[in-house]
Design an enzyme around this catalytic site. Structure first.
Site, short mmCIF file in Angstrom:
data_model
loop_
_atom_site.label_atom_id
_atom_site.label_comp_id
_atom_site.label_asym_id
_atom_site.label_seq_id
_atom_site.Cartn_x
_atom_site.Cartn_y
_atom_site.Cartn_z
N GLU A 59 -4.42 17.78 54.06
CA GLU A 59 -4.96 17.70 55.39
C GLU A 59 -6.03 19.17 55.57
OE1 GLU A 59 -3.39 19.63 58.72
OE2 GLU A 59 -1.36 18.94 58.07
N LYS B 40 7.99 20.00 62.63
CA LYS B 40 7.81 21.47 63.07
C LYS B 40 8.95 21.91 63.73
CE LYS B 40 3.23 21.45 63.12
NZ LYS B 40 2.37 20.70 62.22
N1 PSU Z 1 1.57 21.42 59.14
C1 PSU Z 1 1.59 22.83 59.00
N2 PSU Z 1 0.66 23.61 59.90
C2 PSU Z 1 -0.37 22.70 60.85
C3 PSU Z 1 -0.19 21.25 60.73
C4 PSU Z 1 0.81 20.77 59.85
O1 PSU Z 1 2.30 23.72 58.27
O2 PSU Z 1 -1.14 23.19 61.41
C5 PSU Z 1 -1.03 20.32 61.53
C6 PSU Z 1 -1.20 18.90 61.31
O3 PSU Z 1 -2.41 18.74 61.15
C7 PSU Z 1 -0.57 18.16 62.17
C8 PSU Z 1 -0.90 19.11 63.49
O4 PSU Z 1 -1.10 17.01 62.25
O5 PSU Z 1 -0.36 20.42 63.24
C9 PSU Z 1 0.11 18.66 64.77
O6 PSU Z 1 -0.66 18.80 66.04
P1 PSU Z 1 -0.33 18.13 67.22
O7 PSU Z 1 0.98 18.63 67.64
O8 PSU Z 1 -1.40 18.52 68.47
O9 PSU Z 1 -0.38 16.68 67.03
#
Ligand code: PSU
Ligand code: MN
Length: 306
Positions: free
Chosen positions: A26, A160
């Site tokens: 990604e 996370k």
């Molecule tokens: N994994 C990481 N760092 C990130 C992300 C994933 O180590 O920044 C990103 C991914 O793109 C994931 C996003 O889809 O964070 C989630 O964002 P949200 O909580 O706004 O959906």
């Protein structure tokens, strides 16, 4: 090389033509998840590890309206320094492409692109999930819905740890997404290898994970699987050290009125500041570890096609 909807890099096109394994990567982690120049260093190392493990890396991004599946190094270098790229999920990908803009793909958008391009395995850091306080904010990442409907195996270090992990696991269960811990009984907590949450499922080899991916397809089940791969022990930050940092970052987000798409990037940046960079080193280590496992799974899928 140009298809109706996306453009493959030369290396990804060659891998596709030869039927060799490809891993999707990604780009939101590059533009919104880490500061420059560590983001570029991380992106290059991830690509190298995928190659060392026998697969071709395909970093996914929308550049000036074009959906790229695989980038040349100068494109990667430019992306790492791009300010103001949109953060694309299922809801905004088409608008970004139709209006010729630049956007980085989250887990959800990367899964969509991978699936279009015939790529079955994707490595990232951590998926989005149910945010703490979601009972008021309704902030639940679109990554979860995507896992429920798009047939890509996603290798991450768990949801996370800034999220509400038990609620995230509940939603994934409701959506029918297999959450498979790799080689241990508990769900890893992103920066930490262990958590107190029992993993719904466990597998101990890339071969079994590839087999489970194929079995879902054979059963006609929609959606992907989440492989929760613990960060290597020597790189982790113990849970006890992370808890107060996460609490403080969450408080700061509330104080500053951070909402919607900005929440995750803000929290990651705040945790980075509060740990004086330690969280970033751990984040890079876990992404590399996920890329290696993802490549092994993709090699198994190619070796034993369904
Ligand atoms: N994994 C990481 N760092 C990130 C992300 C994933 O180590 O920044 C990103 C991914 O793109 C994931 C996003 O889809 O964070 C989630 O964002 P949200 O909580 O706004 O959906
Ligand atoms: Mn959100």
């Amino acid at each position: 090389m140009t298809h109706a909807l996306f453009t493959r890099s030369a290396a990804v096109q060659a891998a596709f033509d030869n039927g060799t394994p490809i891993i999707a990567l990604e780009s939101t982690i590059i533009t919104h998840g880490m500061p420059y120049p560590q983001n570029l260093e991380m992106a290059r190392k991830v690509e190298a590890i995928v190659r060392e493990n026998g697969a071709t890396p395909a970093t996914i991004v929308v550049l000036d309206g074009v959906l790229w599946v695989g980038l040349e190094d100068p494109q990667l270098e430019k992306l790492a320094q791009t300010k103001g790229a949109a953060k694309l999920s299922r809801a905004d990908m088409a608008v970004c492409m139709a209006s010729g803009k630049t956007g980085a793909t989250t887990v959800a958008a990367t899964m969509i692109a991978a699936n279009l391009a015939g790529i079955s395995v994707f490595a990232t850091g951590g998926i989005g999930g149910v945010h703490r306080g979601a009972e008021d904010s309704f902030d639940i990442s679109a990554d979860l819905q995507e896992l429920a409907q798009t047939a890509v195996t996603v290798v991450a270090a768990g949801p996370k740890a800034i999220l509400d992990v038990p609620k995230t696991l509940e939603v994934l269960e409701t959506l029918g997404v297999p959450v498979i811990a790799y080689g241990q009984d508990v769900v890893p907590a992103f920066w930490s290898a262990q958590s107190k949450h029992k993993a719904p499922l466990r597998l101990d080899s890339a071969t079994e994970i590839a087999r489970a991916h194929q079995m879902r397809g054979a059963l006609g089940l929609l959606g992907g699987q989440l492989i929760a791969n613990p960060i290597p022990k020597d790189a982790e930050i113990p849970n006890a050290d992370m808890m107060p940092v996460i609490e403080r970052a969450l408080q700061d987000a509330i104080t500053h009125g951070i909402t919607a798409k900005s929440v995750t990037p803000y929290l990651l940046q705040r945790v980075y500041e509060l740990t004086e960079g330690r969280s970033l080193s751990a984040n890079i280590a876990l992404v590399l570890n996920n890329a290696a496992l993802a490549a092994k799974i993709a090699c198994e899928l190619t070796k034993n096609p369904a």
